[in-house]
Design a protein around this motif. Structure first.
Motif, PDB file in Angstrom:
ATOM      1  N   ASN A  61       0.816  -1.214   0.000  1.00 18.85           N
ATOM      2  CA  ASN A  61       0.000   0.000   0.000  1.00 18.85           C
ATOM      3  C   ASN A  61       0.850   1.264   0.000  1.00 18.85           C
ATOM      4  O   ASN A  61       0.347   2.350   0.330  1.00 18.85           O
ATOM      5  CB  ASN A  61      -0.930   0.006   1.220  1.00 18.85           C
ATOM      6  N   ALA A  62       2.120   1.126  -0.347  1.00 21.99           N
ATOM      7  CA  ALA A  62       3.000   2.288  -0.380  1.00 21.99           C
ATOM      8  C   ALA A  62       2.721   3.134  -1.617  1.00 21.99           C
ATOM      9  O   ALA A  62       2.134   2.665  -2.596  1.00 21.99           O
ATOM     10  CB  ALA A  62       4.460   1.833  -0.382  1.00 21.99           C
ATOM     11  N   ARG A  63       3.147   4.384  -1.572  1.00 23.59           N
ATOM     12  CA  ARG A  63       3.008   5.269  -2.728  1.00 23.59           C
ATOM     13  C   ARG A  63       3.906   4.790  -3.868  1.00 23.59           C
ATOM     14  O   ARG A  63       5.001   4.299  -3.637  1.00 23.59           O
ATOM     15  CB  ARG A  63       3.402   6.692  -2.351  1.00 23.59           C
ATOM     16  N   HIS A  64       3.419   4.943  -5.079  1.00 24.84           N
ATOM     17  CA  HIS A  64       4.199   4.611  -6.257  1.00 24.84           C
ATOM     18  C   HIS A  64       4.266   5.841  -7.166  1.00 24.84           C
ATOM     19  O   HIS A  64       3.374   6.693  -7.131  1.00 24.84           O
ATOM     20  CB  HIS A  64       3.574   3.433  -7.006  1.00 24.84           C
ATOM     21  N   PRO A  65       5.298   5.946  -7.980  1.00 22.94           N
ATOM     22  CA  PRO A  65       5.446   7.136  -8.825  1.00 22.94           C
ATOM     23  C   PRO A  65       4.351   7.231  -9.887  1.00 22.94           C
ATOM     24  O   PRO A  65       3.906   6.224 -10.432  1.00 22.94           O
ATOM     25  CB  PRO A  65       6.825   6.947  -9.465  1.00 22.94           C
ATOM     26  N   GLU A  66       3.938   8.452 -10.166  1.00 23.73           N
ATOM     27  CA  GLU A  66       2.919   8.694 -11.203  1.00 23.73           C
ATOM     28  C   GLU A  66       3.618   8.963 -12.535  1.00 23.73           C
ATOM     29  O   GLU A  66       3.529  10.059 -13.109  1.00 23.73           O
ATOM     30  CB  GLU A  66       2.020   9.858 -10.787  1.00 23.73           C
ATOM     31  N   THR A  67       4.278   7.942 -13.030  1.00 24.81           N
ATOM     32  CA  THR A  67       4.965   8.046 -14.317  1.00 24.81           C
ATOM     33  C   THR A  67       5.258   6.654 -14.836  1.00 24.81           C
ATOM     34  O   THR A  67       5.093   5.658 -14.122  1.00 24.81           O
ATOM     35  CB  THR A  67       6.276   8.854 -14.193  1.00 24.81           C
ATOM     36  N   PHE A  68       5.702   6.586 -16.092  1.00 30.05           N
ATOM     37  CA  PHE A  68       6.078   5.327 -16.714  1.00 30.05           C
ATOM     38  C   PHE A  68       7.521   5.415 -17.199  1.00 30.05           C
ATOM     39  O   PHE A  68       8.136   6.483 -17.192  1.00 30.05           O
ATOM     40  CB  PHE A  68       5.166   5.018 -17.913  1.00 30.05           C
ATOM     41  N   LEU A  69       8.038   4.288 -17.640  1.00 27.21           N
ATOM     42  CA  LEU A  69       9.311   4.240 -18.342  1.00 27.21           C
ATOM     43  C   LEU A  69       9.029   4.116 -19.838  1.00 27.21           C
ATOM     44  O   LEU A  69       8.055   3.473 -20.235  1.00 27.21           O
ATOM     45  CB  LEU A  69      10.145   3.040 -17.880  1.00 27.21           C
ATOM     46  N   VAL A  70       9.869   4.724 -20.639  1.00 28.74           N
ATOM     47  CA  VAL A  70       9.769   4.588 -22.099  1.00 28.74           C
ATOM     48  C   VAL A  70      10.730   3.489 -22.530  1.00 28.74           C
ATOM     49  O   VAL A  70      11.936   3.593 -22.317  1.00 28.74           O
ATOM     50  CB  VAL A  70      10.124   5.909 -22.805  1.00 28.74           C
ATOM     51  N   ARG A  71      10.193   2.425 -23.116  1.00 29.55           N
ATOM     52  CA  ARG A  71      11.037   1.292 -23.496  1.00 29.55           C
ATOM     53  C   ARG A  71      10.463   0.594 -24.723  1.00 29.55           C
ATOM     54  O   ARG A  71       9.309   0.141 -24.694  1.00 29.55           O
ATOM     55  CB  ARG A  71      11.167   0.298 -22.345  1.00 29.55           C
TER      56      ARG A  71
END
Length: 231
Positions: A61-71
């Protein structure tokens, strides 16, 4: 706390190797004939084994980043901290079982085939657990749809299937209007996917691309990611 999870995710191979080395050293020390060293090492090995699943529950339930990786022309994410900590727990398990078998052998008449089978089975599962968090698996948002690739199979949902995403406590649940367009390979039941990004952000991105075909060509590009995260 987010920084801690990010470090574990970014250096997951080093983390797993560190867990393995620590567990092996402690297990070896449980076999020495100095009782104080053996007992303390056994306690520390148990604490390590117990601490990892507890920490993985916290990470769930921890916070996760609001972004993705480009791959490779797609948006993806690394595995979440919960998956890596669970793999760490699986790393300690065969070592701890082997240590218990060794201790039992010292104070009994030998080792049973059940004990040997337990050690062998947990060791065989270890490479699979490592590969699941180190290999090219997880969610991939592509211009043609959503791909979720796991260790034993994958599911691909094209945008034409009109998916709608809803975040849950453990991942993203996809409701699909046209399920006949979904492509499955291997053992991959269901349409719940996991993500190393924020679950609400991931669900919003899927819903956005499902509703806006004009945005899809930018998926998997730096410009597309800037466009997505600036909203």
């Amino acid at each position: 706390m987010l920084r801690v999870w990010t470090k574990i995710i970014s250096h997951r191979l080093a983390f797993l190797i560190g867990v393995l080395v620590t567990a092996v050293v402690l297990a070896a020390l449980t076999q020495v004939k100095i009782s104080a060293v053996s007992e303390v090492s056994a306690i520390l090995l148990f604490v390590l084994w117990l601490g990892l699943p507890i920490t993985s529950l916290v990470a769930l339930n921890a916070r996760h980043p609001e972004t993705f990786l480009v791959r490779d022309g797609a948006f993806t994410t690394p595995p979440n901290a919960n998956a890596i900590l669970s793999a760490g727990m699986g790393t300690v398990l065969p070592v701890a079982v082997a240590a218990l078998v060794g201790i039992d052998a010292r104070f009994s008449n030998g080792v049973t085939w059940i004990q040997i089978a337990a050690v062998v089975l947990t060791l065989l599962l270890l490479p699979l657990q490592w590969r699941s968090v180190l290999g090219p698996f997880g969610m991939f948002l592509r211009p043609d749809g959503v791909l979720d690739r796991q260790l034993f199979g994958s599911v691909f949902v094209p945008w034409e299937a009109t998916p709608t995403a809803k975040p849950t406590k453990s991942g993203i649940n996809l409701h699909i209007v046209r399920p006949e367009l979904v492509v499955r390979r291997g053992l991959r039941p269901g349409t719940t996917i996991r993500t190393g990004a924020d679950r609400g952000f991931t669900a919003w991105a899927i819903n956005l691309y499902a509703a806006r075909p004009d945005y899809r060509p930018a998926i998997g590009t730096d410009d597309g990611l800037r466009q997505l995260t600036s909203r």
